[in-house]
Write a protein that holds these residues in place. Structure first.
Motif, short mmCIF file in Angstrom:
data_model
loop_
_atom_site.label_atom_id
_atom_site.label_comp_id
_atom_site.label_asym_id
_atom_site.label_seq_id
_atom_site.Cartn_x
_atom_site.Cartn_y
_atom_site.Cartn_z
N ALA A 137 0.82 -1.22 0.00
CA ALA A 137 0.00 0.00 0.00
C ALA A 137 0.85 1.26 0.00
O ALA A 137 0.51 2.26 -0.66
CB ALA A 137 -0.94 -0.01 1.21
N GLU A 138 1.99 1.24 0.71
CA GLU A 138 2.82 2.45 0.80
C GLU A 138 3.52 2.80 -0.51
O GLU A 138 4.10 3.88 -0.65
CB GLU A 138 3.85 2.31 1.91
CG GLU A 138 4.86 1.21 1.73
CD GLU A 138 4.45 -0.09 2.40
OE1 GLU A 138 5.35 -0.89 2.74
OE2 GLU A 138 3.24 -0.28 2.59
N HIS A 139 3.46 1.88 -1.49
CA HIS A 139 4.11 2.14 -2.78
C HIS A 139 3.09 2.44 -3.88
O HIS A 139 3.45 2.52 -5.05
CB HIS A 139 4.98 0.97 -3.18
CG HIS A 139 6.09 0.71 -2.22
ND1 HIS A 139 7.04 1.66 -1.91
CD2 HIS A 139 6.41 -0.38 -1.46
CE1 HIS A 139 7.89 1.18 -1.02
NE2 HIS A 139 7.52 -0.05 -0.73
N LEU A 140 1.83 2.64 -3.49
CA LEU A 140 0.81 3.08 -4.44
C LEU A 140 0.77 4.60 -4.43
O LEU A 140 0.49 5.20 -3.39
CB LEU A 140 -0.56 2.52 -4.06
CG LEU A 140 -0.75 1.01 -4.20
CD1 LEU A 140 -2.09 0.61 -3.61
CD2 LEU A 140 -0.65 0.57 -5.65
N ALA A 141 1.07 5.21 -5.55
CA ALA A 141 1.14 6.67 -5.58
C ALA A 141 0.51 7.21 -6.84
O ALA A 141 0.47 6.55 -7.89
CB ALA A 141 2.60 7.13 -5.48
N ALA A 142 0.03 8.44 -6.76
CA ALA A 142 -0.52 9.14 -7.91
C ALA A 142 0.61 9.66 -8.79
O ALA A 142 1.79 9.64 -8.40
CB ALA A 142 -1.40 10.29 -7.43
N GLN A 143 0.26 10.12 -9.98
CA GLN A 143 1.25 10.71 -10.87
C GLN A 143 1.79 12.00 -10.26
O GLN A 143 1.05 12.80 -9.70
CB GLN A 143 0.61 11.02 -12.23
CG GLN A 143 1.53 11.65 -13.25
CD GLN A 143 2.65 10.71 -13.67
OE1 GLN A 143 2.42 9.51 -13.81
NE2 GLN A 143 3.84 11.24 -13.83
N SER A 144 3.11 12.20 -10.38
CA SER A 144 3.72 13.43 -9.90
C SER A 144 3.21 14.62 -10.71
O SER A 144 2.99 14.51 -11.92
CB SER A 144 5.24 13.34 -10.02
OG SER A 144 5.84 14.60 -9.77
N THR A 145 3.03 15.74 -10.04
CA THR A 145 2.59 16.95 -10.74
C THR A 145 3.75 17.75 -11.30
O THR A 145 3.55 18.71 -12.05
CB THR A 145 1.79 17.85 -9.78
OG1 THR A 145 2.61 18.16 -8.63
CG2 THR A 145 0.52 17.15 -9.31
N VAL A 146 4.99 17.36 -10.94
CA VAL A 146 6.17 18.11 -11.42
C VAL A 146 7.10 17.25 -12.26
O VAL A 146 8.03 17.76 -12.89
CB VAL A 146 6.96 18.71 -10.23
CG1 VAL A 146 6.11 19.75 -9.51
CG2 VAL A 146 7.44 17.63 -9.27
N ASN A 147 6.87 15.93 -12.27
CA ASN A 147 7.76 15.03 -13.00
C ASN A 147 6.90 14.06 -13.81
O ASN A 147 6.19 13.23 -13.24
CB ASN A 147 8.67 14.27 -12.03
CG ASN A 147 9.67 13.36 -12.73
OD1 ASN A 147 9.59 13.15 -13.94
ND2 ASN A 147 10.59 12.82 -11.97
N ASN A 148 6.99 14.15 -15.12
CA ASN A 148 6.14 13.32 -15.98
C ASN A 148 6.43 11.83 -15.88
O ASN A 148 5.64 11.01 -16.34
CB ASN A 148 6.27 13.77 -17.43
CG ASN A 148 5.59 15.11 -17.68
OD1 ASN A 148 4.67 15.48 -16.96
ND2 ASN A 148 6.07 15.84 -18.67
N GLN A 149 7.58 11.44 -15.33
CA GLN A 149 7.91 10.03 -15.22
C GLN A 149 8.12 9.59 -13.78
O GLN A 149 8.80 8.63 -13.50
CB GLN A 149 9.16 9.69 -16.05
CG GLN A 149 10.42 10.43 -15.63
CD GLN A 149 11.61 10.01 -16.47
OE1 GLN A 149 11.48 9.39 -17.52
NE2 GLN A 149 12.80 10.32 -15.99
N GLY A 150 7.49 10.31 -12.86
CA GLY A 150 7.67 9.99 -11.45
C GLY A 150 6.37 9.89 -10.69
O GLY A 150 5.27 10.07 -11.22
N ARG A 151 6.49 9.61 -9.39
CA ARG A 151 5.33 9.44 -8.52
C ARG A 151 5.11 10.68 -7.67
O ARG A 151 6.05 11.40 -7.36
CB ARG A 151 5.52 8.23 -7.60
CG ARG A 151 5.79 6.95 -8.35
CD ARG A 151 5.92 5.77 -7.40
NE ARG A 151 6.43 4.61 -8.11
CZ ARG A 151 6.47 3.38 -7.61
NH1 ARG A 151 6.03 3.14 -6.40
NH2 ARG A 151 6.94 2.38 -8.32
N GLY A 152 3.86 10.84 -7.26
CA GLY A 152 3.51 11.94 -6.37
C GLY A 152 3.09 11.41 -5.02
O GLY A 152 3.71 10.52 -4.45
#
Length: 301
Positions: A137-152
């Protein structure tokens, strides 16, 4: 279960029958030989074979540079000199062969490092196991708002539960259909090479991956970095722990100069010199782009 009973039996048999050898041996690596280091929920990394140690790096360098290396006081100093000045060939004298079990989407990232010999489990000839990577669960993340290839931000509550259920149910349904389509149990069905197209990217595959130490360090520099995707980073971190025991002097130099060091552009050096001279420098008069300036100030303030 990362290892099958057959794989564990093979490991136990190999470790129970050691043989004398005249080749260079790394005591640190011997402790890892054949042992499986678990990664993610069903994955692992294990050392199948290796060649060389810290002394092999020094030996190759002294052949190459000859008398010039006599100014270096000891082997550690020479290895650090080689790392500091980007002399890569001596590090290529060491090689390692790994057996890795990993999700297919991680394998597709990994294979972009085109500096290794790879032999992967074939779903044309064999039936894939029902094993999927399901994130904690702790590795479920939304899309980053500042990095197109990262997690938010990490998903919470009902949204995390909804996504987890989709991942689990889709994986199970895809595998059920894969089994139903196979040519087996008296039905004509599809060939394995066709039925596999329906499998999800989070199913586990396995491969043997052989590379030299120079290219392995390049892999670790990119994939053990905190900015790398978590699912490949944990494999790189597991490999790094093995390499630290295999070639401790070389790994120490690698940590110092590659993982812990930074490379400065000519513009960045000029800005630092101006700052040291007491000048206030802004992004506008630095000659750097906004992205370069942001990265510069994250390190130097």
């Amino acid at each position: 279960m990362p290892l099958t009973p057959e794989q564990q039996a093979e490991i136990d048999a190999l470790r129970a029958t050691p043989r004398a050898t005249l080749r260079a041996v790394s005591e640190g690596m011997e402790a890892h030989l054949y042992r499986a280091h678990e990664v993610l929920d069903h994955g692992f990394v294990r050392v199948i074979d290796y060649m060389g140690d810290d002394a092999a790096i020094v030996q190759a360098a002294r052949v190459s540079y000859g008398a010039g290396t006599r100014k270096v006081n000891d082997d550690s100093g020479l290895i650090r000199y080689l790392m500091r000045h980007w002399h890569s060939t001596p590090f290529e004298m060491c090689e390692v062969k790994l057996h890795v079990k990993l999700p297919i989407f991680v394998a597709r990232q990994w294979i972009r490092h085109r500096t290794a010999n790879v032999n992967e489990y074939s779903a044309r000839y064999s039936i894939m196991d029902r094993e999927f990577y399901i994130p904690a669960a702790e590795h479920l993340a939304a899309q980053s708002t500042v990095n197109n290839q990262g997690r938010g931000a990490t998903l919470q509550g009902d949204e995390a539960a909804r996504v987890l259920e989709i991942l689990k149910s889709d994986a199970a349904r895809s595998y059920d259909h894969y089994e139903e389509m196979l040519s087996q149990d008296g039905q004509q069905g599809l060939a394995r090479e066709l039925a596999r197209m329906n499998l999800p990217a989070n199913i586990y595959t396995q491969w043997y991956w052989k590379t030299d130490l120079h290219n392995l360090f390049h892999f670790l520099r990119l994939r053990a970095d905190p900015h790398a995707q978590y699912e490949i980073r944990v494999y790189a971190e597991a490999i790094a722990r093995v390499v630290a025991d295999w070639v401790p002097v070389a790994f120490g130099a690698f940590e110092d100069y590659r993982m812990g060091g930074v490379t400065l552009s000519a513009k960045a050096i000029a800005v630092l010199k101006r700052r040291l001279a007491g000048e206030t420098v802004t992004q506008e008069d630095s000659g750097m782009s906004k992205g370069e300036w942001r990265e510069f100030t994250e390190i130097w303030g």
